[in-house]
Design a protein around this motif. Structure first.
Motif, PDB file in Angstrom:
ATOM      1  N   CYS A 169       3.496  11.007  32.056  1.00  0.00           N
ATOM      2  CA  CYS A 169       2.202  10.141  32.510  1.00  0.00           C
ATOM      3  C   CYS A 169       1.061  10.528  31.490  1.00  0.00           C
ATOM      4  N   GLY A 170       0.523   9.257  31.086  1.00  0.00           N
ATOM      5  CA  GLY A 170      -0.727   9.435  30.373  1.00  0.00           C
ATOM      6  C   GLY A 170      -0.692   8.784  29.016  1.00  0.00           C
ATOM      7  N   VAL A 195       4.798   6.485  32.362  1.00  0.00           N
ATOM      8  CA  VAL A 195       3.710   5.864  33.139  1.00  0.00           C
ATOM      9  C   VAL A 195       2.335   5.834  32.351  1.00  0.00           C
ATOM     10  N   ALA A 196       1.720   4.600  31.975  1.00  0.00           N
ATOM     11  CA  ALA A 196       0.521   4.729  31.379  1.00  0.00           C
ATOM     12  C   ALA A 196       0.093   3.234  31.397  1.00  0.00           C
ATOM     13  N   PRO A 197      -1.156   2.960  30.994  1.00  0.00           N
ATOM     14  CA  PRO A 197      -1.590   1.610  31.042  1.00  0.00           C
ATOM     15  C   PRO A 197      -1.151   1.176  29.709  1.00  0.00           C
ATOM     16  N   ARG A 214       3.337   1.027  34.655  1.00  0.00           N
ATOM     17  CA  ARG A 214       2.125   0.818  34.714  1.00  0.00           C
ATOM     18  C   ARG A 214       1.245   1.519  35.808  1.00  0.00           C
ATOM     19  N   SER A 215       1.894   1.872  36.826  1.00  0.00           N
ATOM     20  CA  SER A 215       1.079   2.651  37.939  1.00  0.00           C
ATOM     21  C   SER A 215       1.803   3.895  38.346  1.00  0.00           C
ATOM     22  N   MET A 216       1.074   4.698  38.752  1.00  0.00           N
ATOM     23  CA  MET A 216       1.504   5.938  39.306  1.00  0.00           C
ATOM     24  C   MET A 216       2.330   5.826  40.742  1.00  0.00           C
ATOM     25  N   TYR A 247      -9.847   5.725  34.622  1.00  0.00           N
ATOM     26  CA  TYR A 247      -8.705   6.200  34.263  1.00  0.00           C
ATOM     27  C   TYR A 247      -8.038   7.348  35.392  1.00  0.00           C
ATOM     28  N   TYR A 251      -4.897   6.747  37.155  1.00  0.00           N
ATOM     29  CA  TYR A 251      -3.794   7.657  36.232  1.00  0.00           C
ATOM     30  C   TYR A 251      -3.933   8.895  36.258  1.00  0.00           C
ATOM     31  N   THR A 257      -1.627  11.843  44.759  1.00  0.00           N
ATOM     32  CA  THR A 257      -0.751  10.740  43.894  1.00  0.00           C
ATOM     33  C   THR A 257       0.496  11.749  44.061  1.00  0.00           C
ATOM     34  N   GLU A 278      -7.106  13.944  33.817  1.00  0.00           N
ATOM     35  CA  GLU A 278      -5.701  13.456  34.002  1.00  0.00           C
ATOM     36  C   GLU A 278      -5.038  14.527  35.230  1.00  0.00           C
TER      37      GLU A 278
END
Lengths: 319, 438
Positions: A169-170, A195-197, A214-216, A247, A251, A257, A278
């Protein structure tokens, strides 16, 4: 372990990228590293495997943990380790990477551990020097020993790789850690997600053999391992993501989460962490976190890599 | 721009050749008769018997005879970085490649942005170079993208076009003014099509770049600049040439612009026609080009565009670089590859392997650039300068450092075998290169 009677483990002179090593080679390194975990936990850690060998750490980018990890690994195996403080040396006087490397090469080291801000720098050095080159991170390309230490940490907890779901992620775009991990975990049979924008995903990531989220909420669902990447704060000024606050909202990993993942999911981070950006402190220091164990595994894996490569040096005990 | 000192007073004939000069409708057996550096006659009627004893006769033994090539995009290091390449050393490479006219770019030190420097280039070329040289001058002073150069004076001094060479004019306003002003002098404006804010990457954007961890330069950066420019051309009516296009999208945009009747032309480098991004392999910096090598799909589109005439010109983009600028990590290395000596051979691979007609390739490297730049060379016709090359289409040779005449050795074809090459090159009636078979 003595220097003789060590069977060859790797089919290569250098360790430049995970992309070109086989899963079998990776597993052999992990197996050897397990033994060095034990060695490192003894009171007397000194080994003779690299006695008389010279290891030069050539770091063109500041790094506390990777450099000290390599230094400790080399010293535990008995090598003479030298750290080149590149910022104070000839490089800042305009000498090129290759000139510096050739100069050091002329001093007959056996290992050159290189970190450089440009992708491909380790590869370039390997073409020109006679010693074994270990890539300790090149630009946005690869960081092979990080992926190996992450795999070792995962295996010690989950016992096997097949069928695991790992969510990375990130900031995948700028991350060599992510690239090396994707390559290695894929080879080992893990189902990898990123997983990231979209602004922090490299183009063509879909062809890397990963699931893209694109989403957690979707990305962490059912994950066995949540691997957070460091968000480079200097990249936060509007061009990639609008703000730290935003962010974190979408994320960041916090206790809430983390609940999306499996209850026994491991939390990993290659460090250094941005706490509260993060990853939240309570998660980073929580029971599911293996972040400090990753550091311990780092030394063991680097000992294993140095040992394995030394067997391929002519006269390296492989006779 | 004929150099009288180099004219041959003798009358000479090359006969028994396969003449390929599509612009003059020549494609078949024939000969060429020259005198004083000019062509007297050319075609099937020129034979050993027709010229008789009046001329020295060379029997081409069926080899191919083409107009001397005009390379529209050549960088040398003169003035400024002569250790990389001089006009003389570049001309040696050109001659060996069948190139009889080099169009040199203004990206020198100092920049060719002043009539005196145009004059300097022409005089140095006259005194030292073995092929013809014509410079393009800068569009803006110092290539800064701000103040227009003295376009009229530069043209008078001998500049054949204006361009910023390796960079675009970023400001739409400055570029519009340059187009408007250049139109009054009927001077060609040549643009390096790349939107600067999108083109910071060091190789083609996409999966390969992501795997190598290199920053990507998307094909869109080229298309966006090209489309902007075409609107400005529509507005001003100036003659415009995109020096190199590299992507399928750009081909489509050019095709549409030509269909609309705009006075526009474009080129592609031979490297983009025969190589793609995968050739970069393990960070091989000789393949770092601007624009970057793109995907195989883009390459195929470019080849089709050459065959159908959408791409008018094939260039080498000859850009000599040395170890200090190339033996570096990929992102830090300079852009550019040499290509004068391999232009023809590499282009011939499109004929041998991809079915592009030979005539089409010859046009794209001779008559088309001549037409665009309004040069008197590039054609085989009575009254034209006697610039031509004799080519063995099937001769294999290996590109090695010690074979290349260029002072710089950054050839992406290093160690490769190429099929076909110039075996003799004639400039103004003088033989400037003859291939020594080993």
């Amino acid at each position: 372990m003595t220097r003789d009677a060590r069977p060859p483990l790797l089919k290569r002179q250098h360790l430049l990228a995970i992309d070109d090593i086989s899963s079998l080679e990776a597993i052999r390194i992990l197996d050897l590293a397990e033994r060095y975990v034990e060695v490192s936990r003894q009171t007397d850690k000194r080994q003779l495997v690299l006695q008389g060998r010279t290891q030069v750490n050539l770091f063109f980018e500041a790094s506390t943990r990777t450099q000290s990890s390599f230094e400790i690994a080399g010293k535990r195996l008995g090598a003479d380790v030298m750290n080149m403080a590149v910022a104070n040396s000839a490089v800042s006087k305009g000498e090129t990477l290759l000139d510096t490397a050739m100069t050091i090469n002329a001093m007959q080291p056996d290992f050159l551990v290189v970190r450089h801000p440009s992708s491909g720098a380790a590869e370039l050095l390997a073409q020109k020097v006679s010693c074994a080159v270990i890539n300790a991170g090149d630009g946005q390309h690869e960081h092979p020993t990080q992926a190996l230490l992450d795999a070792l940490t995962i295996r010690r907890h989950k016992k096997q790789f097949e069928g695991l779901i790992v969510a990375i992620c990130g900031d995948v775009l700028h991350s060599r850690v992510a690239r090396s991990n994707i390559h290695l975990l894929n080879k080992l049979g893990v189902q990898v997600r990123v997983v990231a924008p979209s602004t922090l995903l490299p183009s063509g990531i879909g062809n890397f053999g990963v699931e893209v989220h694109r989403s957690m909420e979707t990305g962490l669902k059912g994950a066995d391992v949540v691997m957070m990447l460091r968000l480079q704060l200097e990249r936060m000024t509007g061009a990639f993501v609008p703000s730290i606050r935003e962010y974190y909202r979408f994320y960041g990993l916090n206790a809430e989460t983390l609940k999306i993942a499996k209850p026994d999911a491991m939390v990993m981070h290659p460090g250094p962490m941005n706490r509260g950006i993060e990853i939240d402190s309570d998660v980073a220091d929580g029971v599911q976190s293996v972040i400090r164990e990753q550091v311990e595994m780092g030394v063991a894996v680097r000992m294993a890599v140095l040992d394995a490569l030394s067997r391929n040096i002519p006269g390296g005990g492989n006779s | 721009m004929i150099n009288p000192a180099k004219h041959s007073a003798r009358r000479r004939a090359y006969v028994n050749a396969n003449i390929v000069a599509p612009a003059q409708g020549l494609n078949g057996k024939g000969g060429i008769l020259i005198e004083d550096g000019w062509i007297l006659d050319v075609g099937p009627k020129v034979t050993k018997d027709s010229v008789g004893a009046s001329a020295t006769v060379t029997d081409c033994k069926g080899l191919t005879l083409i107009p001397g090539l005009i390379d529209m995009r050549v960088f040398t290091g003169e003035p400024g970085t002569e250790y990389r390449e001089t006009l003389a050393s570049a001309s040696g490479a050109a001659a060996a490649g069948g190139v009889t006219t080099m169009i040199v770019m203004p990206n020198t030190q100092p920049v060719i942005d002043d009539a005196a420097i145009v004059d300097f280039i022409l005089r140095r070329a006259r005194d030292t170079a073995s092929v013809r040289v014509a410079p393009m001058a800068a569009i803006t002073k110092g290539l800064n993208g701000e103040m227009m150069t003295e376009i009229g004076l530069l043209k008078e001094a001998g500049a054949v076009a204006i361009t910023e060479g390796t960079k675009p004019v970023a400001s739409a306003n400055v570029f519009r003014r340059a187009l408007t002003y250049a139109k009054d002098f009927d001077l060609l404006v040549v643009q390096h099509v790349e939107e600067p804010s999108l083109s910071s990457g060091v190789m083609n954007a996409g999966e390969t770049a992501s795997r190598l961890g290199l920053s990507g330069n998307p094909a869109m950066s080229e298309v966006i600049m090209l489309e902007r420019d075409l609107r400005l051309v529509e507005m001003t009516g100036a003659r415009y040439h995109a020096s190199q296009i590299s992507s399928r999208h750009s081909v489509e945009v050019m095709r549409a612009a030509k269909a609309r009747g705009l006075p526009v032309t474009c080129g592609a480098s031979v490297h983009h026609l025969v190589l793609n991004e995968n050739d970069i392999g393990a960070y091989r910096t000789f393949f770092k080009l601007s624009p970057p090598l793109r995907s195989e799909d883009d390459r195929r589109a470019l080849v089709e565009a050459v065959a159908d005439g959408t791409i008018d010109v094939i260039v080498s983009g000859h850009d000599p670089q040395s170890a200090d600028t190339k033996r570096l990590p990929f992102a830090e290395a300079a852009y550019g590859a040499i290509g004068l000596e391999t232009l023809l051979s590499a282009a011939l691979s499109l004929h041998h392997n991809e079915g592009v007609p030979l005539a089409c390739l010859v046009e794209a490297m001779s008559s088309k650039p001549a037409e665009i730049l309004r040069l008197e060379t590039g054609r085989l016709a009575p009254g034209a300068p006697a610039d031509f090359a004799i080519v063995d289409l099937n001769l294999s040779w290996i590109v090695e450092e010690d074979v290349l005449r260029s002072r710089a050795k950054n050839s992406p074809f290093e160690h490769r075998t190429l099929e076909g090459r110039a075996v003799e090159t004639i400039v103004a009636g003088e033989s400037v290169f003859a291939y020594a078979r080993s």
